[in-house]
Design an enzyme around this catalytic site. Sequence first.
Site, mmCIF file in Angstrom:
data_model
loop_
_atom_site.group_PDB
_atom_site.id
_atom_site.type_symbol
_atom_site.label_atom_id
_atom_site.label_comp_id
_atom_site.label_asym_id
_atom_site.label_seq_id
_atom_site.Cartn_x
_atom_site.Cartn_y
_atom_site.Cartn_z
ATOM 1 C CD GLU A 1 36.009 39.575 1.039
ATOM 2 O OE1 GLU A 1 35.760 39.765 2.246
ATOM 3 O OE2 GLU A 1 35.777 40.410 0.147
ATOM 4 C CG ASN B 1 33.103 47.746 0.009
ATOM 5 O OD1 ASN B 1 32.668 48.134 -1.061
ATOM 6 N ND2 ASN B 1 32.390 47.791 1.124
ATOM 7 N N PRO C 1 41.243 43.313 4.512
ATOM 8 C CG PRO C 1 40.879 44.728 6.326
ATOM 9 C CD PRO C 1 41.943 44.256 5.396
ATOM 10 C CB CYS C 2 37.728 43.177 0.895
ATOM 11 S SG CYS C 2 39.429 43.747 0.644
ATOM 12 C CB THR C 3 32.442 43.443 2.146
ATOM 13 O OG1 THR C 3 32.843 43.781 3.474
ATOM 14 C CG2 THR C 3 31.126 42.683 2.192
#
Length: 482
Positions: free
Chosen positions: A92, A23, A2-4
């Site tokens: 992502e 991230n 889980p990233c942004t």
Amino acid sequence: MPCTTILVGKDASIDGSTMIARNDDGAFDTKKLIVVKPEEQPKEYVSKISGVKIPLPDNPLRYTATPNVSKKRGIWAANGINSANVGMTATETTTSNPRVLGADPFGWDPKKKKQTGIGEEDYVVLVLPYIHSAREGVLRLGALLEEYGTYEPNGIAFNDDKEVWWFESIGGHHWMARKVKDDEYVIMPNQFGLDRFDFEDAFGEGKENLCSKDLLEFIEKNHLNANQGPVINPRLVFGSHSDADHVYNTPRAWFMARYFNPRSYVWDGENADFTPLSDDIPWSFVPERKISVEDVKYILSSYYQGTPYNPYGRGNDPRKGIYRSIGINRTSVMAILQIRPYVPEEIKAVEWICFSSNAFNSAFPLYANVEKMPRCVSGTTEEMDVSKNLYWASRFLGVLADASFDKSIIHIERYQAKTMNKGRFVLNEGDQAFQETKDLKVLADTNEKVAKMAIENTQIVLRQVLNEASLKMKNGYQRFDN
């Protein structure tokens, strides 16, 4: 993972740079920043997760990477810039739906009961050393995906000094990619992102749109098109629209777009154009002002400041902390990959790096065109070392600052500004010195100077925040307390 992710086209940035940043939000993975030399790149790649073996081309380029320190689960190189000044961040984690996965399932071997194909663990090592442009990155990854398949849905970004491209996998073997418009930025919060796509261009000149050769046939054959009318919105075809998205994903898109386009739309109240629950927040926008590295760092560190959803907000508002923050506790590393068009080739590529929770760390710039990175970022060990290692110092800092937020945030804000200000200054000095001398040693020396400054500033704020956290210990007592 889980990233942004945020992507910035050259005309949307303040200095004409392209930027891609993400991230890397894992499971508190211990990370380091290294340089991989051509002789260190394998001739055959073997995936730890799937076991797939892939022969690699000759003559790889040197590249930077932020792999896991432990190799138990594979390399997980995450992001980097190669010696041709091409950046890549992978990945992502996105979303899909049963219609897509029923037609083109993720790779799985039922006999061996293990995943098959390639995934986030593998992408950077398989692609980045062999490409000379962002577009080449899309084409190489697309070919690999078609041949070997994947076991997960992912979005991957590439940039060079002219273009930014976004790639999204579809099911096990399909994909599509779009060039980010030069005057736009893109926001990606763990959902299938693309909301428009030009199939005529993709199957024609392919200037700004690329995809699997059979993608239109795949959509028609499997009755995937959920759109009303002739225009195909890929998000409706390939993405998800779950209740979980409204807690985990769409609020992040809302906050990021609200920050860069506060007056373009109504973001709050009963008459809002978009809310944290909106499934139709655009994938890309033209920002109201030019975007800087500092803006990218801020937005990837954010936790709904100035809204009722801030988990650190005062009072008893029940909305506090109800949405997943952007700057989350599980971030392992964040890199802003900046390719600058206004300087010589040797110094175009700059990697702004920071470790652990972005809400409490600070980013600093390092030249990518070097033979090795400073020890405080490249020498991370599994053993905790807060004195010489920026990963561990940053992670310890975040835990202490979170526990004493009200008192510590002022120290954090000053630390972040001080480190980025000084990093900018030293980078400018390095640019000038190189242009005067043409000596590549300037890059390594500048990196060492920046890293030394960053670790020293982190040690200072660590002591300050440690003191604030110590004062909040529950067993604290002084004779005058009563």
